[in-house]
Design a protein around this motif. Structure first.
Motif, PDB file in Angstrom:
ATOM      1  N   ALA A 272     -37.094  12.692  22.973  1.00 22.08           N
ATOM      2  CA  ALA A 272     -38.203  13.111  21.970  1.00 22.08           C
ATOM      3  C   ALA A 272     -38.327  12.002  20.895  1.00 22.08           C
ATOM      4  N   LEU A 273     -37.161  11.442  20.426  1.00 27.21           N
ATOM      5  CA  LEU A 273     -37.533  10.311  19.430  1.00 27.21           C
ATOM      6  C   LEU A 273     -37.992   9.004  19.759  1.00 27.21           C
ATOM      7  N   LEU A 274     -37.431   8.789  21.186  1.00 22.35           N
ATOM      8  CA  LEU A 274     -38.184   7.495  21.681  1.00 22.35           C
ATOM      9  C   LEU A 274     -39.672   7.699  21.969  1.00 22.35           C
ATOM     10  N   THR A 275     -40.134   8.869  22.599  1.00 21.88           N
ATOM     11  CA  THR A 275     -41.210   8.998  22.681  1.00 21.88           C
ATOM     12  C   THR A 275     -42.218   9.044  21.488  1.00 21.88           C
ATOM     13  N   ALA A 276     -41.772   9.525  20.341  1.00 24.34           N
ATOM     14  CA  ALA A 276     -42.319   9.650  19.379  1.00 24.34           C
ATOM     15  C   ALA A 276     -42.532   8.299  18.649  1.00 24.34           C
ATOM     16  N   LEU A 277     -41.526   7.359  18.707  1.00 28.75           N
ATOM     17  CA  LEU A 277     -41.524   6.082  18.214  1.00 28.75           C
ATOM     18  C   LEU A 277     -42.398   5.318  19.105  1.00 28.75           C
ATOM     19  N   GLY A 278     -42.556   5.472  20.295  1.00 29.04           N
ATOM     20  CA  GLY A 278     -43.483   4.784  21.270  1.00 29.04           C
ATOM     21  C   GLY A 278     -44.917   5.068  20.816  1.00 29.04           C
ATOM     22  N   GLN A 279     -45.173   6.561  20.294  1.00 25.05           N
ATOM     23  CA  GLN A 279     -46.538   6.794  20.109  1.00 25.05           C
ATOM     24  C   GLN A 279     -46.753   6.112  18.569  1.00 25.05           C
ATOM     25  N   LEU A 280     -45.844   6.078  17.807  1.00 23.39           N
ATOM     26  CA  LEU A 280     -46.060   5.637  16.384  1.00 23.39           C
ATOM     27  C   LEU A 280     -46.745   4.265  16.601  1.00 23.39           C
ATOM     28  N   VAL A 281     -45.898   3.282  17.213  1.00 22.00           N
ATOM     29  CA  VAL A 281     -46.358   1.637  17.420  1.00 22.00           C
ATOM     30  C   VAL A 281     -47.801   1.674  18.252  1.00 22.00           C
ATOM     31  N   GLU A 282     -48.221   2.524  18.890  1.00 18.52           N
ATOM     32  CA  GLU A 282     -49.344   2.724  19.422  1.00 18.52           C
ATOM     33  C   GLU A 282     -50.586   2.782  18.435  1.00 18.52           C
ATOM     34  N   ARG A 283     -50.154   3.584  17.171  1.00 21.03           N
ATOM     35  CA  ARG A 283     -51.293   3.821  16.404  1.00 21.03           C
ATOM     36  C   ARG A 283     -50.956   3.025  15.147  1.00 21.03           C
ATOM     37  N   HIS A 284     -49.947   2.521  14.693  1.00 21.01           N
ATOM     38  CA  HIS A 284     -49.882   1.547  13.508  1.00 21.01           C
ATOM     39  C   HIS A 284     -49.335   0.270  13.874  1.00 21.01           C
ATOM     40  N   ALA A 285     -49.506  -0.599  12.971  1.00 22.48           N
ATOM     41  CA  ALA A 285     -49.347  -2.246  13.098  1.00 22.48           C
ATOM     42  C   ALA A 285     -47.924  -2.407  12.679  1.00 22.48           C
ATOM     43  N   ILE A 286     -46.973  -1.669  13.438  1.00 24.84           N
ATOM     44  CA  ILE A 286     -45.490  -1.710  13.554  1.00 24.84           C
ATOM     45  C   ILE A 286     -44.980  -2.870  14.187  1.00 24.84           C
ATOM     46  N   LEU A 287     -44.418  -3.846  13.596  1.00 23.45           N
ATOM     47  CA  LEU A 287     -43.754  -4.850  14.216  1.00 23.45           C
ATOM     48  C   LEU A 287     -42.269  -4.492  14.920  1.00 23.45           C
ATOM     49  N   ARG A 288     -41.412  -3.791  14.136  1.00 18.09           N
ATOM     50  CA  ARG A 288     -40.273  -3.366  14.329  1.00 18.09           C
ATOM     51  C   ARG A 288     -39.771  -2.190  13.938  1.00 18.09           C
ATOM     52  N   ILE A 289     -38.978  -1.323  14.686  1.00 13.92           N
ATOM     53  CA  ILE A 289     -38.369  -0.245  14.120  1.00 13.92           C
ATOM     54  C   ILE A 289     -36.761  -0.289  14.673  1.00 13.92           C
ATOM     55  N   LYS A 290     -35.935  -0.162  13.674  1.00 15.77           N
ATOM     56  CA  LYS A 290     -34.408  -0.431  13.994  1.00 15.77           C
ATOM     57  C   LYS A 290     -33.791   0.838  13.068  1.00 15.77           C
ATOM     58  N   GLY A 291     -32.672   1.245  13.588  1.00 14.56           N
ATOM     59  CA  GLY A 291     -32.001   2.062  12.884  1.00 14.56           C
ATOM     60  C   GLY A 291     -30.703   2.848  13.751  1.00 14.56           C
ATOM     61  N   PHE A 292     -30.340   3.964  13.260  1.00  8.23           N
ATOM     62  CA  PHE A 292     -29.769   4.622  14.216  1.00  8.23           C
ATOM     63  C   PHE A 292     -29.935   6.218  14.174  1.00  8.23           C
ATOM     64  N   ALA A 293     -29.454   7.105  15.263  1.00 10.08           N
ATOM     65  CA  ALA A 293     -29.756   8.401  15.084  1.00 10.08           C
ATOM     66  C   ALA A 293     -28.486   9.242  15.606  1.00 10.08           C
ATOM     67  N   ALA A 294     -28.494  10.510  14.942  1.00 11.15           N
ATOM     68  CA  ALA A 294     -27.537  11.429  15.398  1.00 11.15           C
ATOM     69  C   ALA A 294     -28.168  12.334  16.466  1.00 11.15           C
ATOM     70  N   ILE A 295     -27.578  12.445  17.503  1.00 10.40           N
ATOM     71  CA  ILE A 295     -28.084  12.967  18.851  1.00 10.40           C
ATOM     72  C   ILE A 295     -27.248  14.338  18.701  1.00 10.40           C
ATOM     73  N   PRO A 296     -27.591  15.436  19.083  1.00 13.09           N
ATOM     74  CA  PRO A 296     -27.014  16.520  18.924  1.00 13.09           C
ATOM     75  C   PRO A 296     -25.816  16.508  19.991  1.00 13.09           C
ATOM     76  N   GLY A 297     -24.758  17.029  20.102  1.00 12.84           N
ATOM     77  CA  GLY A 297     -23.672  17.178  20.995  1.00 12.84           C
ATOM     78  C   GLY A 297     -23.186  15.784  21.338  1.00 12.84           C
ATOM     79  N   LYS A 298     -23.481  14.750  20.709  1.00 13.58           N
ATOM     80  CA  LYS A 298     -22.888  13.599  21.249  1.00 13.58           C
ATOM     81  C   LYS A 298     -21.884  13.000  19.817  1.00 13.58           C
TER      82      LYS A 298
END
Length: 350
Positions: A272-298
Motif C-alpha cells: 500500500a505504501l509503495l502504491t501510494a508513493l507511486g501515485q504521489l510522484v504522478e501528481r506532484h513535482a517530486i524528485l526523490r522520496i527516501k526514508g524508512f518504514a515499519a511493516i506490520p509483523g516484520k
C-alpha cells in the motif's frame, strides 16, 4: 607511526538518487584497514544517508562507528561551508595522524566547486588535499534526458522560461557537477543496453576535458584502487573550471528552488505504501522520496529510496528495543505543497 603528510580527501558528488551513498558504502565495506572519516551532507530534515552509512562500521564497535560519520544536516554544503564544514574539518585535521582518508558525500543538490575551493583556506590547505572529485551519474536518468526524474516536467519548465533554452536548473546543476569532476562514474550501467550506455557516455564526455576518465559501475561497485589515490590536487586548479554559478550570489543558487520536508506515519503495509508513493510522484513535482518504514509483523526496518517512479527497497536492520516503530519519509522536489502531499499520503494509507 603515521607521518603528518597531507590527508587525502575524496569528494563524492552527483544528482539525487545517482548512487553516491551506495558508492560510499561499497568503499567503506572494502576499506581493507584504511582509517576513514566520513562527512555526510544531507539535504532534508532527516539524515537518512547518515543512518545508512553508520551501519558500515567495518568491525568497529557501535560507539567507534558513530564517531566516524560527521553529518551536516543544515542544507547544502556550499551554503553551510563556513558555518559547519570548517569546524568539522578542523577537528579532523587535529586527528589526521589517526586517519588515512576523508570521504565527503555532498547533497544531491549541492554544488561541488565551492566545497573544493574551501580547501584553499590555509588551515585546511596545509593539512589536506582533494585527492579527487568523483561525480556519480544516474545513467538511466541521463538516457531518459532528465538527469533525475520526470522528463516531462523538466521540459515543461523549459518551455515556460524562454531564457532557459535547452537548459533547466537540473541540467545546469548536472553540468556543474561534471565540471568539477576528476573521475565520472556511470552508475546503474547494468540497467541500460550497450547502445544506450554508449550514448550516455558520449553525452557525458562532451562536458569533460580528455584527462577526466569515465568508468561504468553497477551499484557503485568499483575497485578502491580506481576511486582512491588519484592525486588530483583539485583545489589547485578548481578556479580554472567554469560553471554556471561562478558569478552568482548565494541567493541565486538554483538549488534554492528545491523543497524538502518529512512525513511521519505509523506502521504501514508495504504494498500500500509503495502504491501510494507511486501515485504521489504522478501528481506532484517530486524528485526523490527516501526514508524508512515499519511493516506490520516484520522485525526489520524497510529502507526505501525512490527517484521518480523507480523505488528501491530492502530491510536494512532490526528495530532497536528502545526505538518506536514508525515510518518517516523525506520528500524532495520543486514547488511542493507539503500539507497537500502529507494529507494525500495519510488518506491513501488510512
Amino acid at each position: 607511526m603515521k607521518t603528518l603528510a597531507k590527508l587525502p580527501v575524496t569528494i563524492v558528488t552527483g544528482f539525487l538518487g545517482a548512487g553516491k551513498t551506495t558508492l560510499l558504502r561499497h568503499m567503506l565495506d572494502n576499506a581493507e584497514g584504511r582509517r576513514i572519516a566520513v562527512i555526510v551532507n544531507e539535504f532534508g530534515e532527516l539524515g537518512i544517508d547518515g543512518e545508512i552509512l553508520k551501519q558500515c562500521s567495518i568491525g568497529c564497535t557501535e560507539e567507534e562507528a558513530a564517531g566516524r560519520v560527521f553529518e551536516l544536516a543544515n542544507g547544502c554544503l556550499c551554503c553551510t561551508v563556513q558555518e559547519e564544514f570548517f569546524p568539522v574539518m578542523r577537528e579532523l585535521v587535529a586527528r589526521r595522524g589517526d586517519l588515512d582518508q576523508i570521504l565527503i558525500e555532498t547533497s544531491g543538490l549541492a554544488l561541488p566547486k565551492p566545497l573544493v575551493q574551501a580547501f584553499q583556506w590555509p588551515e585546511i590547505r596545509n593539512a589536506c588535499t582533494v585527492d579527487a572529485v568523483i561525480t556519480v551519474v544516474d545513467s538511466p536518468a541521463v538516457a531518459a534526458g532528465t538527469f533525475a526524474a520526470h522528463p516531462e516536467q523538466v521540459d515543461e519548465q523549459r518551455k515556460q522560461d524562454p531564457n532557459l533554452d535547452h537548459e533547466s536548473p537540473l541540467h545546469e546543476l548536472f553540468e556543474d557537477q561534471l565540471a568539477s569532476a576528476d573521475l565520472v562514474v556511470l552508475n546503474k550501467a547494468d540497467l541500460l543496453d550497450a547502445e544506450a550506455l554508449a550514448a550516455v557516455r558520449a553525452e557525458v564526455a562532451e562536458e569533460l576535458p580528455p584527462a577526466v576518465k569515465i568508468v561504468e559501475a553497477r551499484a557503485g561497485k568499483l575497485p578502491l584502487d580506481v576511486l582512491l589515490g588519484l592525486n588530483a590536487e583539485a583545489e589547485l586548479h578548481i578556479d580554472s573550471r567554469p560553471t554556471h554559478h561562478d558569478h552568482e550570489g548565494h541567493e541565486d543558487h538554483d538549488h534554492d528552488e528545491f523543497d524538502s520536508f518529512h512525513v511521519d506515519l505509523p506502521e504501514v503495509e508495504e504494498a500500500a505504501l509503495l502504491t501510494a508513493l507511486g501515485q504521489l510522484v504522478e501528481r506532484h513535482a517530486i524528485l526523490r522520496i527516501k526514508g524508512f518504514a515499519a511493516i506490520p509483523g516484520k522485525p526489520m526496518r524497510l529502507l526505501i529510496q525512490g527517484v521518480g517512479k523507480r523505488f528501491d527497497k530492502h530491510f536494512d536492520r532490526k528495530w532497536l528495543t528502545d526505538e518506536t516503530r514508525g515510518t518517516r519519509l523525506v520528500v524532495i522536489g520543486q514547488e511542493l505543497d507539503e500539507v497537500a502531499i502529507a494529507n494525500e499520503l495519510r488518506t491513501a494509507l488510512a
